[in-house]
Write an enzyme that holds these catalytic residues in place. Structure first.
Site, short mmCIF file in Angstrom:
data_model
loop_
_atom_site.label_atom_id
_atom_site.label_comp_id
_atom_site.label_asym_id
_atom_site.label_seq_id
_atom_site.Cartn_x
_atom_site.Cartn_y
_atom_site.Cartn_z
N THR A 241 14.04 -3.78 -3.58
CA THR A 241 13.94 -2.41 -4.04
C THR A 241 14.75 -2.18 -5.30
O THR A 241 15.68 -2.93 -5.61
CB THR A 241 14.40 -1.43 -2.94
OG1 THR A 241 14.04 -0.10 -3.30
CG2 THR A 241 15.90 -1.51 -2.74
N GLN A 263 20.17 2.92 -2.42
CA GLN A 263 19.19 1.86 -2.61
C GLN A 263 19.83 0.48 -2.56
O GLN A 263 19.22 -0.50 -2.13
CB GLN A 263 18.43 2.07 -3.91
CG GLN A 263 17.55 3.31 -3.91
CD GLN A 263 16.58 3.35 -2.74
OE1 GLN A 263 15.71 2.51 -2.60
NE2 GLN A 263 16.76 4.33 -1.87
N HIS A 266 19.90 -1.64 0.79
CA HIS A 266 18.74 -2.34 1.32
C HIS A 266 18.95 -3.85 1.36
O HIS A 266 18.63 -4.52 2.33
CB HIS A 266 17.50 -2.05 0.46
CG HIS A 266 16.78 -0.80 0.84
ND1 HIS A 266 15.98 -0.70 1.94
CD2 HIS A 266 16.74 0.42 0.24
CE1 HIS A 266 15.46 0.51 2.01
NE2 HIS A 266 15.91 1.22 0.98
N GLU A 332 10.52 0.81 -9.75
CA GLU A 332 9.89 1.24 -8.50
C GLU A 332 10.15 2.73 -8.27
O GLU A 332 9.24 3.52 -8.09
CB GLU A 332 10.44 0.42 -7.34
CG GLU A 332 9.93 0.85 -5.98
CD GLU A 332 10.67 0.19 -4.84
OE1 GLU A 332 10.14 0.19 -3.71
OE2 GLU A 332 11.79 -0.33 -5.05
N HIS A 333 11.43 3.11 -8.28
CA HIS A 333 11.84 4.50 -8.12
C HIS A 333 12.51 4.98 -9.40
O HIS A 333 13.44 4.32 -9.88
CB HIS A 333 12.84 4.66 -6.98
CG HIS A 333 12.40 4.11 -5.66
ND1 HIS A 333 12.88 2.92 -5.15
CD2 HIS A 333 11.52 4.61 -4.76
CE1 HIS A 333 12.32 2.70 -3.98
NE2 HIS A 333 11.49 3.71 -3.71
N ASP A 369 11.63 8.22 0.73
CA ASP A 369 11.63 7.17 1.75
C ASP A 369 11.15 7.69 3.10
O ASP A 369 10.63 6.92 3.90
CB ASP A 369 13.03 6.59 1.90
CG ASP A 369 13.40 5.65 0.77
OD1 ASP A 369 12.49 5.16 0.08
OD2 ASP A 369 14.61 5.39 0.58
N GLU A 423 -29.96 -12.23 -24.61
CA GLU A 423 -29.07 -13.07 -23.80
C GLU A 423 -29.76 -14.33 -23.31
O GLU A 423 -29.18 -15.07 -22.51
CB GLU A 423 -28.55 -12.25 -22.61
CG GLU A 423 -27.63 -11.10 -23.05
CD GLU A 423 -26.99 -10.39 -21.87
OE1 GLU A 423 -27.36 -10.69 -20.72
OE2 GLU A 423 -26.11 -9.54 -22.11
N HIS A 428 -35.06 -11.78 -16.54
CA HIS A 428 -34.52 -10.46 -16.23
C HIS A 428 -35.47 -9.37 -16.72
O HIS A 428 -35.77 -8.42 -16.00
CB HIS A 428 -33.15 -10.27 -16.91
CG HIS A 428 -32.01 -10.95 -16.22
ND1 HIS A 428 -31.96 -12.32 -16.05
CD2 HIS A 428 -30.89 -10.45 -15.65
CE1 HIS A 428 -30.83 -12.62 -15.42
NE2 HIS A 428 -30.16 -11.51 -15.16
#
Length: 442
Positions: A241, A263, A266, A332-333, A369, A423, A428
């Site tokens: 984190t 944080q 963690h 992340e945060h 959270d 092409e 096609h």
């Protein structure tokens, strides 16, 4: 504790900014090889490999890998009332916010009889992983299961490591959260082995392979997702984190310090970064961080995270420079503690690279959270530049439905033939011409 890096008076490129506060990568590099070995072992040997891994990594033997229903019932029956109330409120809030993430069916009329419809199909079977190492995460049960249910997933499966403390059972609070959400298929298996089991299935346990795997975990879990990518779908590769706080002189130093420490608890590899244009705030935060880190429950873990190269206080010339640093770092945060800032402020829009943005002093990461209603499974390691956090859309697949009538096809016939010829794929064009040639023959 937290080192201070002074970038004032320097014009730095994005690589130079990232080099100032490097993320911890050595452990992830080493984990990839180990994760691949564990995943392939489970693919080859199934339950036998999972039991060997449980004995090696979790100190558990002879446990029920497939969790019996009575384990879930007993866990819910023994759940603390306050915890149950908080989980139920989190479920309500995340369910409501996730519902807003479901794209509507869109129909595009490109002309008379020319219709393209965009639908979103849910995955049929999803495997949710919930960590169970240094901490217990019933909140992650909510954050993963609820969006999958809201998306319309038919079968949600959950796995979490067996706990020696609970005689090989999954942690009871995790089981209780699963029971609250009606998840019935639960497995006591952890780490990269659980990811391998999800990707390849374990017939002996009645575990069928899943279509999508989601959920946070340690480096081995994150890298195991990389190993099985292409076999199944996965969410972002969540690693350690990280929090980045951008603050000016108006910020409350103790609040900022509290959020950085929150944080850091963690994991030893967690990143806690403050970027500010105020030397006074930087000094005050450093003092408050040291005081809080010394008295918190996980003081050793916090000290390791804050003292690592991935954590720092960064001094910059102004908030524009702080914004540039944040966008390069892609946290992340991201917390924004800026004078007079509130939702709708155009300054918020300048922070384009972040998993989730927390605006103002009363929107800490801890809110996200648990009870903000937003999802806490977010991209780490700079992935916020290109990846999204977990949401209902993680479990949805866009599907296009094309319906043209004869006249609408006739309108584009010449263009199809021209492009097919260019092409060197004439068949096609012929597939279209054939539909009109038949009318001429009749």
């Amino acid at each position: 504790m937290l080192r201070t890096i002074d970038l004032r008076g320097r014009a730095l490129s994005t690589p130079e900014l990232l080099a100032a506060v490097p993320r911890a990568t050595a452990a992830r590099d080493e984990a990839l090889t180990v994760a691949a070995r564990i995943v392939h072992d489970v693919a080859a040997r199934g339950e036998e490999a999972l039991r060997e891994q449980a004995a090696q990594f979790d100190n558990v033997q002879g446990h029920d890998i497939r969790v019996p229903q009575h384990h879930l019932d007993e866990a819910l029956g023994g759940l603390d009332r306050a915890v149950r109330a908080a989980l139920e409120e989190a479920i309500r809030r995340v369910r409501e916010a996730s519902a807003a993430q479901i794209p509507p069916v869109r129909v595009t009329e490109l002309g008379a009889g020319a219709r393209v419809e965009q639908r979103w199909r849910p995955a049929e079977r999803v495997g949710v992983y919930v960590p169970g190492g240094k901490a217990v995460y019933p909140s992650s049960v909510v954050m993963n299961v609820v969006p999958a249910q809201v998306a319309g997933v038919t079968h949600v499966v959950l796995a979490s490591p067996p706990q020696a403390e609970f005689a090989g059972r999954v942690h009871p609070v995790i089981l209780a959260a699963a029971r609250l959400l009606g998840v019935e298929e639960v497995y006591a298996m952890g780490g990269a082995g659980a990811i391998g089991a999800y990707a390849y299935g374990v017939p002996g346990l009645g575990l069928e392979r899943v279509d999508v795997i989601s959920g946070p975990g340690n480096n081995f879990v994150a890298l195991a997702k990389r190993v099985v990518a292409g076999v199944v779908g996965t969410d972002s590769e969540a690693g350690a984190t990280e929090i980045l706080v951008v603050a000016d002189a108006s910020a409350d130093a103790d609040w900022v310090a509290a959020d950085l420490v929150s944080q850091a608890e963690h994991d030893e590899q967690a990143a806690a970064v403050l970027v500010t244009d105020s030397a006074e705030l930087a000094d005050a935060v450093a003092t408050r961080v040291a005081a809080r880190a010394a008295t918190t429950r996980h003081a050793d873990r916090v000290a390791a995270a804050l003292g690592g190269p991935q954590s720092a206080i960064v001094l910059v010339d102004d908030i524009a420079a702080a914004t540039a640093f944040s966008n390069a770092y892609a946290p992340e945060h991201l917390e924004l503690h800026l004078d007079g800032l509130e939702l709708g402020d155009p300054r918020v829009d300048a922070f384009v690279n972040a998993g989730a943005v927390f605006v103002g002093g009363h929107s800490p990461v801890s809110l996200g959270d648990y009870l903000a209603g937003s999802n806490h499974v977010l991209p780490t390691g700079g992935q916020a530049r290109y990846a999204a956090g977990l949401s209902a859309s993680t479990f949805l697949r866009p599907q296009q439905i094309i319906a043209y009538d004869r006249a609408a096809l006739a309108d584009v016939q010449d263009g199809i033939v021209a492009l097919a010829t260019a092409e060197a794929l004439p068949a096609h064009g012929e597939a279209v011409v054939a539909r009109f040639a038949q009318d001429g023959a009749r």
